[in-house]
Each structure stands twice: as C-alpha cells, then as structure tokens.
Motif scaffolding. Structure first.
Motif, short mmCIF file in Angstrom:
data_model
loop_
_atom_site.label_atom_id
_atom_site.label_comp_id
_atom_site.label_asym_id
_atom_site.label_seq_id
_atom_site.Cartn_x
_atom_site.Cartn_y
_atom_site.Cartn_z
N ALA A 10 22.37 94.53 67.33
CA ALA A 10 21.01 94.73 66.36
C ALA A 10 21.56 94.38 64.98
CB ALA A 10 20.72 95.86 66.58
N LEU A 11 22.60 94.62 64.33
CA LEU A 11 23.02 94.25 63.06
C LEU A 11 23.11 92.70 62.76
CD1 LEU A 11 25.46 96.99 62.12
CD2 LEU A 11 23.10 96.73 61.32
N CYS A 12 23.59 92.22 63.74
CA CYS A 12 23.74 90.66 63.73
C CYS A 12 22.28 90.03 63.65
CB CYS A 12 24.75 90.26 64.73
SG CYS A 12 26.34 90.64 64.42
N ILE A 13 21.46 90.63 64.64
CA ILE A 13 20.33 89.94 64.54
C ILE A 13 19.40 89.99 63.28
CG2 ILE A 13 17.81 90.31 65.55
CD1 ILE A 13 19.21 90.95 68.24
N ALA A 14 19.76 91.33 62.84
CA ALA A 14 18.85 91.60 61.32
C ALA A 14 19.42 90.67 60.42
CB ALA A 14 19.31 93.03 61.16
N VAL A 120 28.56 88.56 68.02
CA VAL A 120 27.72 89.03 69.16
C VAL A 120 28.52 88.42 70.42
CG1 VAL A 120 25.53 88.20 70.22
CG2 VAL A 120 25.60 88.79 67.87
N ALA A 121 28.99 87.15 70.66
CA ALA A 121 29.70 86.97 71.88
C ALA A 121 30.63 87.55 72.20
CB ALA A 121 30.12 85.47 71.59
N GLU A 122 31.48 88.12 71.26
CA GLU A 122 32.66 89.11 71.54
C GLU A 122 32.17 90.52 71.69
OE1 GLU A 122 35.39 85.91 68.88
OE2 GLU A 122 34.68 87.88 68.03
N PHE A 123 30.97 90.91 71.47
CA PHE A 123 30.72 92.53 71.38
C PHE A 123 29.70 92.37 72.66
CE2 PHE A 123 32.57 93.60 67.49
CZ PHE A 123 33.10 95.00 67.74
N SER A 124 29.59 91.38 73.42
CA SER A 124 28.65 91.36 74.60
C SER A 124 29.38 91.30 75.84
CB SER A 124 27.56 90.27 74.48
OG SER A 124 26.82 90.25 73.29
N ASN A 125 28.83 91.91 77.06
CA ASN A 125 29.32 91.67 78.23
C ASN A 125 29.09 90.49 78.99
OD1 ASN A 125 26.89 92.28 79.23
ND2 ASN A 125 27.29 94.30 79.96
N THR A 126 29.73 89.98 80.00
CA THR A 126 29.40 88.75 80.43
C THR A 126 27.86 88.53 81.05
OG1 THR A 126 31.66 88.44 81.17
CG2 THR A 126 30.27 87.13 82.24
N ASN A 136 20.05 86.71 69.15
CA ASN A 136 20.56 86.76 67.69
C ASN A 136 20.11 85.59 67.02
OD1 ASN A 136 22.68 87.43 65.54
ND2 ASN A 136 23.77 85.66 66.24
N ILE A 137 20.11 84.42 67.35
CA ILE A 137 19.42 83.42 66.70
C ILE A 137 17.80 83.61 66.48
CG2 ILE A 137 19.21 80.63 66.74
CD1 ILE A 137 21.96 81.85 66.26
N ALA A 138 17.35 84.36 67.43
CA ALA A 138 15.92 84.49 67.40
C ALA A 138 15.79 85.14 66.22
CB ALA A 138 15.40 85.04 68.70
N GLY A 139 16.62 86.01 65.63
CA GLY A 139 16.47 86.83 64.35
C GLY A 139 15.97 86.15 63.40
N LEU A 178 24.41 99.65 55.58
CA LEU A 178 24.49 99.48 57.36
C LEU A 178 25.62 98.88 57.66
CD1 LEU A 178 20.66 99.30 58.09
CD2 LEU A 178 22.07 101.35 58.03
N LEU A 179 25.87 97.63 57.29
CA LEU A 179 27.06 96.78 57.64
C LEU A 179 28.41 97.52 57.45
CD1 LEU A 179 26.03 93.16 56.66
CD2 LEU A 179 25.76 94.43 58.93
N TRP A 180 28.53 97.95 56.13
CA TRP A 180 29.54 98.93 55.58
C TRP A 180 30.09 100.13 56.72
CZ3 TRP A 180 33.35 97.38 52.32
CH2 TRP A 180 34.15 98.29 51.94
N PHE A 181 29.25 100.48 57.09
CA PHE A 181 29.36 101.81 57.96
C PHE A 181 29.36 101.55 59.54
CE2 PHE A 181 28.18 103.73 53.96
CZ PHE A 181 29.19 104.60 53.81
N PHE A 182 28.51 100.77 59.94
CA PHE A 182 28.24 100.56 61.46
C PHE A 182 28.89 99.13 62.05
CE2 PHE A 182 25.16 103.54 59.93
CZ PHE A 182 25.35 104.52 60.67
#
Length: 419
Positions: A10-14, A120-126, A136-139, A178-182
């Motif tokens: 969600a942060l990457c989408i933002a 996003v690729a690395e924090f997503s499951n297969t 993410n790109i739709a953001g 938000l990025l700094w903490f999460f």
C-alpha cells in the motif's frame, strides 16, 4: 500475505500515486506557462519532456543504486529529491530554470519507480505478485486522477500554475513519516547484498511478518554477478532485456503523448484549461480502470495475449482521437478509451519484468528497462511538438505516435515466456 506485507504494498502504491501527480504537474500547468511566458509548441514540448529525461536517467542509475545500498534508503532519498524539485519548480521564472527543476524531479521519480517495483515484487507472495505489481503501477493513475481534480480546482480558484507544484510538494512531504516508521528493508535485498547486520535485520522483518527467524542466511546465489547495467547482458539476460526495453520504449512513447499533449490540444480546440484538465482526468480514469482489470485478469488468463491485444487496440483508439472530434464529451470518452488500452499495455509489462530478473538484479533490470525505455517518454512529446510546429495536423501526429503500440506488441510476441 501478512498484513505487514499489505502495508508495504500500500505504501508503494501511495508513492506511485505521488509520482503520477508529480509527473503530470507540468501538464496541468502547461497552458498557464505557455500563456504567461509566450512560448511556442516546440519549446513547450522540450519543457514537457525534461522530467521524463530525468526519469530515464534516474531509473537506470538510481535503480542500480537500490540493488547496491538497499530499497529503503533509495526510496527515502528519492522522495526528498522530489519534494525539492517541486518546490523549486514553483519558483521558476524562465524556461531554463523550470527545465532544470523538472529534470531534478524526474531523477527522483525514476529511481522511486524502480525501487518500489522491486519492493512490491519482493514483499508479495507468488499468488499475488502479478496483481500487486500491476496495482502498484496503477497508483500512478490514482495520483493523476485525484491530483488532477485538485489541480483543476486550484487553477480555477487562483489562476496561478505555480500552485499546482506547491500542492505536489506538500503532498509528497506528508508521506515521509509513514515511510520512516512502516517501510522495512526488503528481505531479498538484504540476503542478496549481505551487509554485516543482514541476519539480524532479516529476522526482525520475518518476526514482524509472523514468520520464524533464520539461524543463518541462505547460501549466496551461485554465479551471481555484481549489480550493474552490463550484468543485464550476461547469463542469458540479454535477449529478454532488449525485447522488454524496446517494447517499453515504444509503448511509453504513445502513453506520454496522451499524458503530455492532451491538455494543450484541448485548449487549442477552444476549451478552457480547467476543461482540458478534466479531459486528462478522464484519461487517467481509463488508465486506472485498465490497470485494475488487467491485474485481475492476469490471475486467471495468460498475461502476454492480454498485453499484446491492449497495445494494438491503443493504436486504433488514438487514431480515432486524431480523426477530427470536437465535442468535449466525445473527446473525453475517446481519450479515456485510448488511455485504457495504452496503459494496459504499459502496466502489463511490469509483472513480466519483476518475474524475469533475479533478486540481485531486479531493481537494476526494472530500472534499465524503464529507464532506457523512458527515452520514449521524452521523445514522444518532443516529436509531437516538432510535428505540430512543422504544420502537421492532429491525425498524422496521432498515427505516428500510435505506431509505437504496434511495435511494442511485436516485441511482446517475440518475447520468450521465461517467467
């Protein structure tokens, strides 16, 4: 997926939503700039392309940096550069200064897209990786839509194009805490880079995701090469790198013709800048819808035919836009359909890239493809401006830029389905 994984996505989408507004800020402001400074279409085309040139450079250089020093510090640095670029753009008093500030802003945006795509690729499951990378790109489109509505209101209320850049700077700065903490560092990146405290940092992240800690780090990838653009042309990566780069180059050239020139074209037809901004918002609604739909469809259907079909359909839609339509409603509808098809072709390439490159080259690979490919994003507005200045009508310009979609479809057809 654990809730913390969804938070990262969600942060990457933002962040990509901020990129969408920051890139299009110059498009929203372009009619006011042209009127205040009295510049012609050819010069305006150069100004419109400056942050795109910065994005191309930032994607390659800063994308490679993300593989070397990590995703998180790269994202934070890019965000700071974007804020500075937007503030300085609002202070511009001539074309040279504005071009320089847009170039700097583009550097941050280009690096951000590479790093967040890898994250996003690395924090997503297969199961969810393709969908999440598309979302993410739709953001980008979400930011363009919401930012466009705000920009239209600002232009109507203040009449000052500088207010658009100031709003963008404030919105970009607001997400920094938000990025700094999460936003943690990527586990894949830590394992690939193996800094001194890698195991402790990996285990802290694993525990936050509800996973068991590791006793030792996994063995290094056999034959892994040092991250660099040249590494993308070794070990069997050369063919897919070239095909993806050409496809992205051709498709993004068409995409940014729509994004950069639609407001000016609509104003030249006799409509107001606010009305032109709303047509561009309609285009980005189409872009957002296509990203969501192609992401969902990719969960059930083969991705490559969807991407190729969208690219070809985009050529015919942009040809219809150039055929002589004049009513604001008809223009908004056709531009939205064209953007729907064109953007589906763009976003469909991202999950292909994310699954093609290994972790130690992922940000470098994505950065190279979208960096060199974004040469098309810079060339598109310049070519259109030069053709307009030479006396070409809207239809020849639309057909010339639309041919990029056909080239991109051919490259995807030739691509080996390695993923």
């Amino acid at each position: 997926m654990h809730r913390r994984q969804w938070v990262v996505v969600a942060l990457c989408i933002a962040l990509n939503a901020l990129d969408g507004f920051d890139v299009l800020a110059i498009s929203f402001a372009a009619p006011g700039i042209a009127q205040e400074w009295g510049i012609d279409r050819a010069v305006l085309g150069l100004v419109l392309s400056m942050e795109l040139l910065g994005m191309a450079t930032g994607s390659v250089l800063i994308g490679n940096l993300a593989d070397r020093i990590g995703r998180r510090p790269t994202i934070l640095a890019c965000l700071a550069l974007m804020v500075a670029g937007m503030v300085l753009s609002a202070t511009a008093r001539d074309v040279t200064w504005l071009s320089a500030t847009r170039l700097a802003t583009g550097l941050g945006i280009g690096g951000m897209i590479s790093a967040t795509s890898a994250m996003v690729a690395e924090f997503s499951n297969t199961k969810r990786r393709s969908l999440n990378m598309v979302l993410n790109i739709a953001g980008y489109s979400v930011g363009a839509i919401l930012g466009g509505l705000v920009a239209a209101a600002l232009l109507e209320r203040t009449g000052d194009w500088r207010s658009v850049f100031l709003f963008g700077a404030a919105a970009t700065l607001a997400i920094l805490p938000l990025l700094w903490f999460f936003l943690p560092e990527s586990i894949d990146s830590l394992i690939a880079r193996r800094p001194a405290d890698a195991l402790d940092r990996v285990n802290r992240t694993l525990l936050s995701l509800g996973r068991d800690p590791l006793g030792t780090l996994p063995d290094p990838v056999t034959g892994a090469v040092k991250p660099s653009p040249l590494a993308l042309f070794t070990g069997g990566h050369a063919r897919v790198t070239l095909l993806l780069t050409v496809a992205y180059f051709a498709q993004i050239m068409l995409f940014y013709f729509v994004q950069k020139w639609v407001p000016k074209i609509i104003v030249d037809m006799g409509h107001t800048p606010a009305e032109a901004t709303r047509v561009l918002v309609a285009a980005n609604i189409g872009s957002l819808a296509s990203a969501v739909l192609i992401g969902l469809a990719s969960q059930k259907l083969p991705l490559r035919p969807l991407v190729m079909g969208s690219m070809v359909a985009g050529f015919f839609a942009i040809a219809l836009f150039g055929s002589g339509l004049s009513g604001l409603g008809a223009l908004s509808l056709v531009v939205a359909v064209a953007a729907f098809c064109i953007n589906a072709g763009v976003v469909g390439l991202y999950p292909i890239m994310g699954a093609t490159f290994p972790a130690h080259l992922r940000a470098s690979g994505i950065g190279f493809v979208i960096g060199v490919g974004r040469g098309g994003s810079a060339i598109g507005p310049i070519v259109a401006g030069a053709m307009f200045a030479a006396g070409s009508g809207l239809l020849p310009v639309s057909l010339a830029l639309g041919a990029g979609g056909l080239v991109a479809a051919l490259m995807v057809w030739l691509l080996v389905r390695r993923w």
